[in-house]
Design an enzyme around this catalytic site. Structure first.
Site: not given
Ligand code: S3P
Length: 451
Positions: A28, A131, A332
């Site tokens: 992230s 998605r 995750d």
């Molecule tokens: C992420 C947020 C999450 C996570 C993804 C990475 C991010 O998704 O599942 O792997 O980097 O902001 P969501 O915000 O859709 O839950």
């Protein structure tokens, strides 16, 4: 298609993990560092960047938008020099931007691109195009963005509006990606943008923007936030300062080593330099409740994020009930939690986790299908699953369905299973954790790649 062969438990062989390991940079934060580095004014540096499939997709897109990105030293994939072009300096791309399988790339870039003065197209692999994208196109549209999608899915055709509008958003899903798309779009808004979430989602965008934003002295920061709200006042932003960031180890990658060390009797493992931001540590909290012998040592701060070393000893695992805010703080980690739950003495229940159905795969359905093949007792529910343990899993042939975290969870299941396990579709593992096999093998496991 490539596969992974995992040697499990036999009369002659007990896998025991022992030693010290590190995991690659946080996914992230790596995405955001490239984006905010590109929007900054001037040349900056990212250390510990994650060169994974998903983050390389973001790198490709930023390059197509005119951002020059270099490797600091030849051969080093993890230290990058980013020549930021400023908030108004991106160039119109000459071709569609390929987000590959990365939801973060598509959703966050959509926010940035909606505020540009040029048009762009965000596309990607069929898996990504399945998605949901309405969750970002809808709030961005209320900010004045013009985005064409097909039935709520990509590709996204973005007609840059130059300016977006200040607005207030109350989200029904605690999604960091949606929050981030709105805040990044907010950099181009003509008034304050506020976002309110139903629960605490990761706050890396806020931390990073707050660290880079330059604003008139004496006044409050243009960005204020807490666990469930964020407010950005773009009128007070002078520019973004060059990126200067050390990326911590990814707790979502560490989770696989953590689970393996806890589940394999006799194991003793330390994972160094892992990001332990409170919005990401739901799994660690749950594991402690499940009886894990787990401690966080040498807590420190690195690049604006808390980090620590995670020390683990194999543990007798109890079941858990997981619901509410904790779910978002470990969103995750459910494929690997399911594997660990098969080894717990009793019934583990996961609720409030319907979001798992729209990740890289429908993780509720796929985790249940694949772990059942190994003998697990796992029942999918609309918003989670129920696992009855303990089960002696049996090795066999399982499939990742193109989902990196499912592939890695199944590999760890293979380590605790009897006999040998083959994980088909292992080529997706480097989407988030390049070096997964090597990290486990360095601790004493036996995983082999096959092509
Ligand atoms: C992420 C947020 C999450 C996570 C993804 C990475 C991010 O998704 O599942 O792997 O980097 O902001 P969501 O915000 O859709 O839950």
């Amino acid at each position: 298609m490539s596969w992974l062969t995992v040697r499990g438990f036999s009369e002659l062989n007990h896998v025991v993990l022992y030693g010290v390991a590190a995991v690659p940079g946080d996914k992230s934060i790596s995405h955001r560092a490239l984006m905010l580095g590109g929007l900054a004014e001037g040349t900056g540096r990212i250390e510990g960047f994650l060169p994974s499939g998903d983050c390389l997709a973001t790198m490709g897109c930023m390059r197509q938008l005119g951002v020059e990105i270099e490797h600091a030293t030849a051969g080093s994939a993890t230290t990058l020099i980013v020549h930021g072009r400023g908030l108004r300096g991106l160039k119109a791309p000459l071709a569609p931007l390929d987000c590959r399988r990365s939801g973060t790339t598509m959703r966050l870039l959509a926010g940035i691109l909606a505020g540009q003065t040029f048009d762009s197209v965000l596309t990607g692999d069929p898996q990504l195009l399945r998605r949901p994208m309405r969750r970002i196109t809808q709030p961005l549209s209320t900010m004045g963005a013009r985005i064409e999608e097909t039935d709520g899915h990509g590709p996204l055709v973005i007609h840059g509006q130059g300016k977006l509008h200040g607005s207030e958003h109350v989200l029904t899903v605690a999604s960091a990606q949606v929050k981030s798309a709105i805040l990044l779009g907010g950099l181009y808004a003509d008034g304050p943008v506020t976002v309110q979430l139903p629960g605490p989602a990761r706050d890396h965008t806020e931390r990073m923007v707050a660290a880079q934003v330059e604003y008139p002295a004496g006044g409050p920061s243009p960005l204020t936030y807490d666990m469930c709200t964020a407010r950005l006042d773009p009128a007070r932003i002078r520019r973004l300062r060059p990126i200067d960031r050390v990326v911590p180890g990814d707790i979502s990658s560490a989770a696989f080593l953590v689970a393996a060390a806890l589940a394999l009797p006799g194991s003793e493992v330390t994972i160094v330099g892992v990001g332990v931001n409170e919005t990401r540590t739901g799994l660690l909290d749950v594991l402690v409740e499940m009886g894990a012998l787990l401690t966080l040592e040498d807590r420190r701060e690195q690049g604006g994020e808390p980090i620590a070393d995670i020390r683990l000893r194999a543990s007798a695992i109890r079941p858990a009930e997981i619901q509410g805010d904790t779910v978002v703080r470990m969103i995750d980690e459910f494929p690997i939690l399911a594997v660990l739950a098969t080894q717990a003495e009793g019934t583990t229940v996961v609720r409030d986790a319907a979001e798992l159905r729209v990740k890289e795969t429908d993780r509720i359905a796929m985790v249940a299908v694949e772990l059942s093949k190994m003998g697990a007792s796992i029942e999918p529910r609309p918003d989670g699953f129920v696992v009855k343990g303990p089960t002696q899993l049996t090795g066999g042939e399982v499939d990742s369905h193109g989902d990196h975290r499912l592939a890695m969870a199944l590999a760890i299941a293979g380590l605790v299973a009897k006999g040998e396990t083959t994980v088909l579709g292992a080529e997706c593992i480097p989407d988030s954790f390049p070096g997964f096999v090597e990290a486990l093998n360095s601790l004493g496991a036996e995983l082999r790649h096959g092509i």
